[in-house]
Each structure stands twice: as C-alpha cells, then as structure tokens.
Design a protein around this motif. Structure first.
Motif, PDB file in Angstrom:
ATOM      1  N   THR A 136       0.834  -1.197   0.000  1.00 29.51           N
ATOM      2  CA  THR A 136       0.000   0.000   0.000  1.00 29.51           C
ATOM      3  C   THR A 136       0.872   1.251   0.000  1.00 29.51           C
ATOM      4  O   THR A 136       0.603   2.209  -0.737  1.00 29.51           O
ATOM      5  CB  THR A 136      -0.933   0.016   1.224  1.00 29.51           C
ATOM      6  N   LYS A 137       1.908   1.239   0.807  1.00 24.14           N
ATOM      7  CA  LYS A 137       2.790   2.398   0.894  1.00 24.14           C
ATOM      8  C   LYS A 137       3.526   2.626  -0.430  1.00 24.14           C
ATOM      9  O   LYS A 137       3.757   3.780  -0.828  1.00 24.14           O
ATOM     10  CB  LYS A 137       3.772   2.230   2.055  1.00 24.14           C
ATOM     11  N   ALA A 138       3.854   1.542  -1.115  1.00 23.55           N
ATOM     12  CA  ALA A 138       4.490   1.685  -2.431  1.00 23.55           C
ATOM     13  C   ALA A 138       3.526   2.360  -3.409  1.00 23.55           C
ATOM     14  O   ALA A 138       3.945   3.194  -4.230  1.00 23.55           O
ATOM     15  CB  ALA A 138       4.917   0.320  -2.953  1.00 23.55           C
ATOM     16  N   GLN A 139       2.227   2.032  -3.309  1.00 27.08           N
ATOM     17  CA  GLN A 139       1.241   2.662  -4.183  1.00 27.08           C
ATOM     18  C   GLN A 139       1.087   4.137  -3.839  1.00 27.08           C
ATOM     19  O   GLN A 139       0.954   4.986  -4.729  1.00 27.08           O
ATOM     20  CB  GLN A 139      -0.105   1.954  -4.058  1.00 27.08           C
ATOM     21  N   ILE A 140       1.115   4.468  -2.551  1.00 31.41           N
ATOM     22  CA  ILE A 140       1.057   5.880  -2.136  1.00 31.41           C
ATOM     23  C   ILE A 140       2.235   6.645  -2.735  1.00 31.41           C
ATOM     24  O   ILE A 140       2.074   7.739  -3.296  1.00 31.41           O
ATOM     25  CB  ILE A 140       1.075   5.994  -0.599  1.00 31.41           C
ATOM     26  N   MET A 141       3.422   6.071  -2.629  1.00 30.88           N
ATOM     27  CA  MET A 141       4.619   6.742  -3.154  1.00 30.88           C
ATOM     28  C   MET A 141       4.521   6.919  -4.667  1.00 30.88           C
ATOM     29  O   MET A 141       4.949   7.959  -5.207  1.00 30.88           O
ATOM     30  CB  MET A 141       5.860   5.940  -2.773  1.00 30.88           C
ATOM     31  N   SER A 142       3.956   5.932  -5.341  1.00 30.63           N
ATOM     32  CA  SER A 142       3.776   6.045  -6.791  1.00 30.63           C
ATOM     33  C   SER A 142       2.854   7.211  -7.135  1.00 30.63           C
ATOM     34  O   SER A 142       3.143   7.995  -8.048  1.00 30.63           O
ATOM     35  CB  SER A 142       3.207   4.739  -7.343  1.00 30.63           C
ATOM     36  N   ASP A 143       1.754   7.344  -6.398  1.00 33.13           N
ATOM     37  CA  ASP A 143       0.822   8.444  -6.645  1.00 33.13           C
ATOM     38  C   ASP A 143       1.462   9.787  -6.345  1.00 33.13           C
ATOM     39  O   ASP A 143       1.225  10.783  -7.050  1.00 33.13           O
ATOM     40  CB  ASP A 143      -0.437   8.267  -5.799  1.00 33.13           C
ATOM     41  N   LEU A 144       2.287   9.846  -5.304  1.00 31.36           N
ATOM     42  CA  LEU A 144       2.970  11.096  -4.971  1.00 31.36           C
ATOM     43  C   LEU A 144       3.926  11.524  -6.089  1.00 31.36           C
ATOM     44  O   LEU A 144       4.085  12.712  -6.368  1.00 31.36           O
ATOM     45  CB  LEU A 144       3.750  10.943  -3.661  1.00 31.36           C
ATOM     46  N   ASN A 145       4.529  10.546  -6.735  1.00 32.10           N
ATOM     47  CA  ASN A 145       5.533  10.854  -7.759  1.00 32.10           C
ATOM     48  C   ASN A 145       4.927  11.395  -9.049  1.00 32.10           C
ATOM     49  O   ASN A 145       5.639  12.029  -9.847  1.00 32.10           O
ATOM     50  CB  ASN A 145       6.362   9.605  -8.072  1.00 32.10           C
ATOM     51  N   ILE A 146       3.619  11.169  -9.265  1.00 38.65           N
ATOM     52  CA  ILE A 146       3.024  11.587 -10.541  1.00 38.65           C
ATOM     53  C   ILE A 146       1.929  12.636 -10.363  1.00 38.65           C
ATOM     54  O   ILE A 146       1.270  13.006 -11.329  1.00 38.65           O
ATOM     55  CB  ILE A 146       2.445  10.373 -11.309  1.00 38.65           C
ATOM     56  N   CYS A 147       1.728  13.137  -9.149  1.00 36.75           N
ATOM     57  CA  CYS A 147       0.663  14.120  -8.936  1.00 36.75           C
ATOM     58  C   CYS A 147       1.161  15.527  -9.279  1.00 36.75           C
ATOM     59  O   CYS A 147       2.358  15.753  -9.450  1.00 36.75           O
ATOM     60  CB  CYS A 147       0.139  14.064  -7.502  1.00 36.75           C
ATOM     61  N   SER A 148       0.227  16.470  -9.354  1.00 38.85           N
ATOM     62  CA  SER A 148       0.566  17.834  -9.772  1.00 38.85           C
ATOM     63  C   SER A 148       1.231  18.654  -8.674  1.00 38.85           C
ATOM     64  O   SER A 148       1.808  19.707  -8.949  1.00 38.85           O
ATOM     65  CB  SER A 148      -0.691  18.564 -10.256  1.00 38.85           C
ATOM     66  N   LEU A 149       1.152  18.206  -7.435  1.00 35.37           N
ATOM     67  CA  LEU A 149       1.855  18.884  -6.349  1.00 35.37           C
ATOM     68  C   LEU A 149       3.354  18.636  -6.483  1.00 35.37           C
ATOM     69  O   LEU A 149       3.784  17.557  -6.910  1.00 35.37           O
ATOM     70  CB  LEU A 149       1.368  18.381  -4.990  1.00 35.37           C
ATOM     71  N   ASN A 150       4.144  19.614  -6.093  1.00 30.25           N
ATOM     72  CA  ASN A 150       5.599  19.474  -6.129  1.00 30.25           C
ATOM     73  C   ASN A 150       6.047  18.767  -4.854  1.00 30.25           C
ATOM     74  O   ASN A 150       6.098  19.367  -3.781  1.00 30.25           O
ATOM     75  CB  ASN A 150       6.254  20.853  -6.247  1.00 30.25           C
ATOM     76  N   ILE A 151       6.353  17.462  -4.976  1.00 26.79           N
ATOM     77  CA  ILE A 151       6.674  16.634  -3.819  1.00 26.79           C
ATOM     78  C   ILE A 151       8.164  16.309  -3.810  1.00 26.79           C
ATOM     79  O   ILE A 151       8.723  15.847  -4.823  1.00 26.79           O
ATOM     80  CB  ILE A 151       5.877  15.304  -3.839  1.00 26.79           C
ATOM     81  N   ASN A 152       8.818  16.520  -2.676  1.00 29.61           N
ATOM     82  CA  ASN A 152      10.203  16.092  -2.493  1.00 29.61           C
ATOM     83  C   ASN A 152      10.274  14.571  -2.674  1.00 29.61           C
ATOM     84  O   ASN A 152       9.536  13.836  -2.022  1.00 29.61           O
ATOM     85  CB  ASN A 152      10.665  16.483  -1.084  1.00 29.61           C
ATOM     86  N   PRO A 153      11.139  14.060  -3.567  1.00 29.34           N
ATOM     87  CA  PRO A 153      11.173  12.612  -3.824  1.00 29.34           C
ATOM     88  C   PRO A 153      11.631  11.779  -2.636  1.00 29.34           C
ATOM     89  O   PRO A 153      11.401  10.562  -2.604  1.00 29.34           O
ATOM     90  CB  PRO A 153      12.144  12.479  -5.005  1.00 29.34           C
ATOM     91  N   ASN A 154      12.282  12.384  -1.660  1.00 33.03           N
ATOM     92  CA  ASN A 154      12.731  11.653  -0.468  1.00 33.03           C
ATOM     93  C   ASN A 154      11.588  11.618   0.553  1.00 33.03           C
ATOM     94  O   ASN A 154      11.396  12.570   1.315  1.00 33.03           O
ATOM     95  CB  ASN A 154      13.967  12.321   0.132  1.00 33.03           C
ATOM     96  N   ILE A 155      10.836  10.527   0.536  1.00 32.37           N
ATOM     97  CA  ILE A 155       9.641  10.416   1.376  1.00 32.37           C
ATOM     98  C   ILE A 155      10.021   9.837   2.741  1.00 32.37           C
ATOM     99  O   ILE A 155      10.699   8.801   2.834  1.00 32.37           O
ATOM    100  CB  ILE A 155       8.584   9.557   0.681  1.00 32.37           C
ATOM    101  N   ASN A 156       9.607  10.512   3.809  1.00 30.45           N
ATOM    102  CA  ASN A 156       9.917  10.086   5.172  1.00 30.45           C
ATOM    103  C   ASN A 156       8.877   9.086   5.673  1.00 30.45           C
ATOM    104  O   ASN A 156       7.713   9.148   5.291  1.00 30.45           O
ATOM    105  CB  ASN A 156       9.924  11.296   6.109  1.00 30.45           C
ATOM    106  N   TYR A 157       9.289   8.203   6.549  1.00 33.65           N
ATOM    107  CA  TYR A 157       8.351   7.299   7.226  1.00 33.65           C
ATOM    108  C   TYR A 157       9.031   6.751   8.479  1.00 33.65           C
ATOM    109  O   TYR A 157      10.258   6.689   8.557  1.00 33.65           O
ATOM    110  CB  TYR A 157       7.909   6.156   6.299  1.00 33.65           C
ATOM    111  N   ASN A 158       8.213   6.390   9.463  1.00 33.39           N
ATOM    112  CA  ASN A 158       8.771   5.783  10.670  1.00 33.39           C
ATOM    113  C   ASN A 158       9.067   4.312  10.399  1.00 33.39           C
ATOM    114  O   ASN A 158       8.230   3.579   9.866  1.00 33.39           O
ATOM    115  CB  ASN A 158       7.823   5.929  11.861  1.00 33.39           C
ATOM    116  N   ARG A 159      10.239   3.876  10.755  1.00 32.06           N
ATOM    117  CA  ARG A 159      10.644   2.496  10.495  1.00 32.06           C
ATOM    118  C   ARG A 159      10.255   1.551  11.614  1.00 32.06           C
ATOM    119  O   ARG A 159      10.140   0.341  11.405  1.00 32.06           O
ATOM    120  CB  ARG A 159      12.155   2.449  10.250  1.00 32.06           C
ATOM    121  N   TYR A 160      10.056   2.078  12.808  1.00 30.76           N
ATOM    122  CA  TYR A 160       9.730   1.255  13.974  1.00 30.76           C
ATOM    123  C   TYR A 160       8.341   1.620  14.494  1.00 30.76           C
ATOM    124  O   TYR A 160       7.815   2.694  14.191  1.00 30.76           O
ATOM    125  CB  TYR A 160      10.775   1.465  15.074  1.00 30.76           C
TER     126      TYR A 160
END
Length: 309
Positions: free
Chosen positions: A162-186
């Motif tokens: 699911t998170k991979a799909q979220i990242m995919s949508d972020l990469n192609i949307c019209s908003l200017n998104i920093n490609p380095n996406i943060n997330y909590n690992r623990y």
C-alpha cells in the motif's frame, strides 16, 4: 462541508452510536470510515483545520473550491482515502475512480484556489488477506515543494505494498513533492485495532503545528533507545475518549436532523409542547445504550429495525 455516503441520517447515527458505545480502551473491529469522516469534519468546524470529503469532491477542482470557500486554516485534513495495493481489491463499480482517488485528490489540491502549509490525509490500507488499517500521509511545505511523511503506528515494514502505491501516486501528482519520502521504520504505538485513533492523534499534532517528519525521526530514535514505542496506550485511549466526545456532539446534530425529517419541520421549536417527541440527546442516548447493552450481553449486533428513531 458535504459528506458523501449512501447511508441515510438514521444509519449514520447508528455508525456513530456504535463507536461511542465502546469503552475508552476497547476498539472492537476498528472505526468505520463514515465515523472517521464525521470526526475530521467536526475538527474543522471547531477551527482546528480546513476539511473536505475526498469522495464527495472526487477530484473535481470546482467542487473542491466550493467546499473550501470560507475555510481559512492553513492545515488541510481530508476524509479517509482507501488505497488499494491491487486494483481488483477495489469495488467493481467505478473501480477506476476508487483506485485513482488519492492521485485525483492530490491533483485537485494542487490546482485549487488555496495554498496549504500542511496537508493531512488519513489512508485506509487495503491489501489481500490483511485487515483494513489506517495510517497518515502528511505533506508539509518546505523550501522546494512539499515534504511527504507516512506515519504508521506499526512501522515502515507493515502494509508495504500500500505504501508503495502511495509513493507512486505522490511521484506523478501535480503537487511538487520532495522525492525523499519520510516514514517511521519502527512502531510508534502498539496496535489494538486502534489505528484510526492513532491517526486522529497524529492529526491533532499536525493541527498544533508539529513537524511531522521530525516526529517520525524522533519516534524511531526513541524505539531504538528503549525497545518500545514512544506513544503509550493511555495516550491513545485518551484520544479515543476525546474522539467519542466529539462524535457525541455530531450525533446530537444528526439526531436533531432526524427528528426534523420525521416530523417534517424545519425547526424543533415547532414541536414544543408535544410530549411524545424526544430530544436529540435522548435519541442519541437510546441508540448508544442499545449498542452498549448488546456488546456487554455478548451480542455482536442489534436489530436496528426495532428502533423508534
């Protein structure tokens, strides 16, 4: 602020009564999306944030502009958006619209008349063989566009598709998104089917102006140092209680609308003096009592057809 649902007023009231009837440390099977949507709408009405229902807007920029008219808070929270790891998991009817809702919502926000400093989107994770799970996607304005953070109480390895799909949508949307996406690992808290309440707590931090990417980093550092999540169960339970209190107020409003619909009046004052007309608070109390009694007698459901209101 419109809400998109196929439930009538009475059925919506049942959804909220079911949630309100739980003890503050009991989460049952989780929180229904209708209840979550009402909760975030209520936060906006209290001035905590701006809000729109993503399903109602459905990516339409003109509709979004109408929904945001008069809302000035620079933090935006949407209704929950289901994200499907595989498209066949989405409802067959209008499947494409369901699968593209996150991407279309991000595009609509990027083309609307408002410029938000922070965007908070509750995400419903939908993966094969896995129970539904609620996480948070937060976009925070930086020097060059938005910094994206995904917060999940269980940590980065859970619901990875699911998170991979979220990242995919972020990469192609019209908003200017920093490609380095943060997330909590623990893990940030222990999961007791309380993920929607965890996400609600995260929205409160977002509304308070907290740096959410830094929060993810700090939570990971805490876990590495202490071997346990930073957010304790009593903090989540307190948020659960706060959310229930908020939805009591929403339920009272729904009950008032239900009474007006039943008696075909535009104001409850027109029913003054009629002894058989309950108050909104009485309607809510009776609904909650039915659900509470059913749960504590071992029943899983109640017969909603037997209700008077």
């Amino acid at each position: 602020m419109h809400i998109s649902t196929n439930l009538d007023t009475s059925d919506q009231l049942d959804v909220l009564a079911d949630f309100i009837s739980d003890d503050k440390e009991i989460y049952g099977s989780g929180m229904d999306n209708v209840a979550i949507t009402h909760l975030y709408q209520a936060k906006a009405q209290k001035g905590r944030c701006s809000f729109f229902d993503a399903c109602y807007v459905n990516g339409n920029v003109n509709t979004l502009n109408r929904e945001l008219m008069g809302q000035s808070n620079s933090t935006l929270i949407t209704s929950p958006i289901n994200v499907y790891a595989d498209e066949y998991l989405a409802p067959a009817e209008n499947r494409e619209a369901h699968c593209n809702l996150l991407k279309n919502t991000l595009n609509a926000i990027g083309n609307c008349n408002k410029d938000f400093n922070k965007i908070f989107i509750p995400i419903g994770c939908q993966e094969e063989g896995m129970p539904g799970h609620n996480i948070a996607l937060i976009l925070e304005k930086g020097y060059e566009g938005y910094n994206a953070t995904i917060l999940d109480q269980m940590g980065g390895a859970s619901y990875a598709e699911t998170k991979a799909q979220i990242m995919s949508d972020l990469n192609i949307c019209s908003l200017n998104i920093n490609p380095n996406i943060n997330y909590n690992r623990y893990p940030m808290s222990y999961n007791r089917n309380d993920c929607a309440t965890f996400t609600s707590l995260m929205s409160e931090f977002a509304c308070d102006g907290e740096n959410m990417s830094k929060m993810a980093h700090n939570a990971d550092n805490f876990y590495q140092r202490n071997g346990e999540p930073q957010i304790t169960e009593n903090v989540i339970d307190f948020q659960h209680e706060q959310d229930q209190d908020t939805l009591v107020g929403v339920s009272n409003n729904l009950a008032e609308n239900l009474i007006k619909e039943t008696y075909e009046v535009d104001n409850l004052s027109r029913l003054r003096g009629l002894s058989d007309v309950p108050t909104p608070q009485e309607v809510v109390y009776n609904r909650v009592k039915k659900y509470y009694s059913a749960k504590h007698s071992g029943q899983r459901t109640i017969n909603t057809n037997s209700r008077e209101y």
